[in-house]
Design a protein around this motif. Structure first.
Motif, PDB file in Angstrom:
ATOM      1  N   SER A 130      14.664  34.290  -1.108  1.00  0.00           N
ATOM      2  CA  SER A 130      14.050  35.145  -2.116  1.00  0.00           C
ATOM      3  C   SER A 130      14.361  36.626  -1.944  1.00  0.00           C
ATOM      4  O   SER A 130      14.075  37.424  -2.835  1.00  0.00           O
ATOM      5  CB  SER A 130      12.522  34.960  -2.091  1.00  0.00           C
ATOM      6  N   GLY A 131      14.954  37.024  -0.826  1.00  0.00           N
ATOM      7  CA  GLY A 131      15.205  38.434  -0.574  1.00  0.00           C
ATOM      8  C   GLY A 131      16.612  38.852  -0.922  1.00  0.00           C
ATOM      9  O   GLY A 131      17.445  38.048  -1.355  1.00  0.00           O
TER      10      GLY A 131
ATOM     11  N   THR B 172       6.286  40.271   3.961  1.00  0.00           N
ATOM     12  CA  THR B 172       5.345  39.172   3.764  1.00  0.00           C
ATOM     13  C   THR B 172       5.688  38.057   4.739  1.00  0.00           C
ATOM     14  O   THR B 172       6.813  37.952   5.231  1.00  0.00           O
ATOM     15  CB  THR B 172       5.417  38.631   2.336  1.00  0.00           C
TER      16      THR B 172
ATOM     17  N   TRP C 216      12.882  48.401   4.830  1.00  0.00           N
ATOM     18  CA  TRP C 216      12.058  47.276   4.414  1.00  0.00           C
ATOM     19  C   TRP C 216      10.835  47.758   3.636  1.00  0.00           C
ATOM     20  O   TRP C 216      10.179  48.736   4.002  1.00  0.00           O
ATOM     21  CB  TRP C 216      11.613  46.464   5.626  1.00  0.00           C
ATOM     22  N   THR C 217      10.537  47.027   2.585  1.00  0.00           N
ATOM     23  CA  THR C 217       9.349  47.277   1.785  1.00  0.00           C
ATOM     24  C   THR C 217       8.290  46.236   2.132  1.00  0.00           C
ATOM     25  O   THR C 217       8.502  45.357   2.970  1.00  0.00           O
ATOM     26  CB  THR C 217       9.686  47.178   0.292  1.00  0.00           C
ATOM     27  N   ALA C 218       7.157  46.323   1.449  1.00  0.00           N
ATOM     28  CA  ALA C 218       6.100  45.339   1.669  1.00  0.00           C
ATOM     29  C   ALA C 218       6.585  43.935   1.341  1.00  0.00           C
ATOM     30  O   ALA C 218       6.171  42.959   1.982  1.00  0.00           O
ATOM     31  CB  ALA C 218       4.874  45.699   0.826  1.00  0.00           C
ATOM     32  N   ASP C 219       7.493  43.813   0.367  1.00  0.00           N
ATOM     33  CA  ASP C 219       8.021  42.499   0.014  1.00  0.00           C
ATOM     34  C   ASP C 219       8.840  41.902   1.158  1.00  0.00           C
ATOM     35  O   ASP C 219       8.874  40.683   1.325  1.00  0.00           O
ATOM     36  CB  ASP C 219       8.890  42.589  -1.243  1.00  0.00           C
ATOM     37  N   ASP C 220       9.524  42.749   1.909  1.00  0.00           N
ATOM     38  CA  ASP C 220      10.314  42.263   3.043  1.00  0.00           C
ATOM     39  C   ASP C 220       9.431  41.775   4.184  1.00  0.00           C
ATOM     40  O   ASP C 220       9.886  40.999   5.028  1.00  0.00           O
ATOM     41  CB  ASP C 220      11.218  43.372   3.580  1.00  0.00           C
TER      42      ASP C 220
ATOM     43  N   SER D 100       8.635  36.016   3.455  1.00  0.00           N
ATOM     44  CA  SER D 100       9.919  36.679   3.624  1.00  0.00           C
ATOM     45  C   SER D 100      10.345  36.711   5.081  1.00  0.00           C
ATOM     46  O   SER D 100      11.502  36.434   5.415  1.00  0.00           O
ATOM     47  CB  SER D 100       9.849  38.104   3.065  1.00  0.00           C
TER      48      SER D 100
END
Length: 485
Positions: A137-138, A154, A148-152, A157
């Motif tokens: 998904s990344g 989780t 890295w963001t918060a999405d990276d 992730s």
């Protein structure tokens, strides 16, 4: 040649901290069986595994069972833990399937990241990876950790980024660990991976401090926000050793042969690679090792806790599962045979794979795998590069170039699917200027050349390679301090 002390000092300067570790070699597998007492307790597992460690391993293994093992395939004779992952198979065009030769068993790294590390308690077990996953998904490749963001960060992730497939060619600069989160195509491996593929898996190390297991085998554990380092989530502040598995498969043995590589869980992509761990350590011994085994070589021979209890490779190699399950006596997990052990279908994705059925008896009517010409995957090229890092070791490994997935049109045969598989979405790589040149070491890896095992500590730096072009590169340090196999 630099001394071990001076080399470790150089690595410490690069990383900003000294990360102690040891690697536990388990020279041979104790079995290739449909056994998984964590996911499928009390019955035959849905798919085969390559199993290492304590010999008293079966469908309903407990901590007490492992401690009662007659032997272990690991170098330290009192490490009765069980380590297992899916096995890799080659499916020929006609459907005939056979095991890919495994080289050197398994290396289990115990990375001592974090403070106040606790030993695995009695009865502790955990799982890393998702057997049904068939996509990522990344962004591909991973952006630098500084971006890295918060999405990276989780847990989903981080779990996807915790696995990797390292293309081995000992005549080239090594690839960094966990850069490629999917199994390369056979064409890529034939051309680039003369020494096979190393499957890599990082386990979570943040514990809730109370449960030794959970219903899904994951809920009691979390990844720190940098996977191997960083901060633990609230409620999971207790740090355990960070486990990192490496297994090498001789994919080059099938060079120029028509067919495809598939993991034993029916996954041709690698996204569904996973691993299990069940501790068989004496807790006091492991706690002593966590506190004492800080020699930068990472060799168990260099830790006094293990002194006098180390086995030769020959001694490790003779250890096998004590009691072979009668229910599995008809299985032929190594092949050659029609289909995968346990009658497992091949599922490509990118959608989530259907669950597999546990408990099937061996010898049932088999499914002949239906293969597309190649699993639909992105391409990350083998692209070693020169680095301007200022040290005597030099060299460098670049972030891989990414191309869109390609599904070539196959000649029609009974074993080939008629329709191409939908390709997963690819996100463009991060820009080089987003990288942080002050990042520390982001991964460790090993490779062997001329009988000598080298360790590589990898750090992100930025180099301007032309006037109007920038590329993000990785400096690396070599440790030639492990001795001959």
């Amino acid at each position: 040649m630099k001394s071990v002390a001076s080399l470790s000092a150089a690595v410490a300067v690069l990383s900003g901290t000294t990360n102690a570790f040891w690697r536990m070699p388990c020279h041979d597998r104790i079995g290739l069986e449909r056994l998984d007492p964590i996911v499928d307790p009390g019955t035959a597992s849905s798919h085969g595994h390559t199993i290492h460690g304590g010999s008293n391993f079966g469908m309903s293994t407990t901590y007490e069972d492992l401690r009662a093992s007659d032997c272990t395939s690991c170098q330290f004779s009192d490490d009765k833990s069980a380590y297992w992952t899916p096995s890799l198979h080659f499916v020929h065009d006609g459907g005939m399937t056979e095991i890919v030769p495994q080289i050197g068993g398994m290396l289990s790294y115990y990375l001592l990241y974090g403070d106040n590390l606790k030993a695995f308690p009695e009865g502790f077990q955990m799982l890393a990876g998702d057997t049904r996953l068939r996509n990522f998904s990344g962004p591909v490749p991973d952006p630098p950790t500084s971006s890295w963001t918060a999405d990276d960060m989780t847990q989903v992730s981080l779990g996807q980024k915790s696995l990797g497939f390292n293309c081995l060619n000992y005549n080239k600069q090594p690839e960094g660990s966990r850069y490629r989160h999917f199994l390369p195509t056979k064409e890529f491996m034939d051309e680039n991976c003369a020494n096979g593929i190393r499957a890599e898996l990082m386990f979570p190390s943040c514990w809730n401090g109370k449960d030794v297991k959970s219903d899904d085998n994951k809920a009691h554990m979390r990844y720190p926000d940098m996977i191997d380092g960083g901060s633990c989530p609230e409620g999971f502040e207790t740090r355990l050793p960070t486990l990192f598995y490496e297994t090498i498969w001789n994919t080059f043995a099938f060079k120029d042969k028509a067919g495809q590589f598939v993991w034993s869980n029916g996954d041709p992509t690698g996204y569904g690679y996973h691993g299990d761990f069940m501790s068989g350590w004496n807790v006091d011994t492991l706690q002593s090792a966590v506190s004492t085994c800080t020699n930068p070589s990472g060799r168990v021979e260099d830790c006094p806790v293990f002194a006098g209890s180390l086995q030769t490779e020959a001694e490790q190699g003779v250890c096998k599962i004590q009691n072979v399950m009668k229910a599995l006596s008809a299985d032929n997990c190594s092949g050659p045979t029609d289909g995968l052990c346990g009658n497992v279908p091949v599922q490509y994705g990118p959608q989530y794979a259907n669950p597999l059925k546990a408990g099937a008896q061996g010898g049932e009517a088999v499914i002949t795998p239906i293969l597309s010409s190649v699993a639909s995957m992105p391409t990350q090229s083998y692209a070693p590069a020169h680095s301007k890092v200022v040290d005597s070791y030099g060299g460098g490994v670049s972030v891989f170039n990414v191309k869109p997935p390609v599904v070539p049109i196959a000649k029609p045969t009974p074993a080939l699917a008629e329709a191409a598989v939908a390709a997963p979405a690819i996100t463009p790589p991060a820009k080089a200027e987003d990288a942080n040149p002050d990042d520390g070491i982001i991964s460790h890896t090993t490779y062997t050349r001329d009988g000598v095992v080298y360790e590589v500590a990898i750090k992100e730096v930025i180099n301007i390679v032309t006037v109007d072009s920038k590329r993000r590169r990785h400096a690396h340090q070599h440790r030639r301090n492990i001795g001959r196999n």
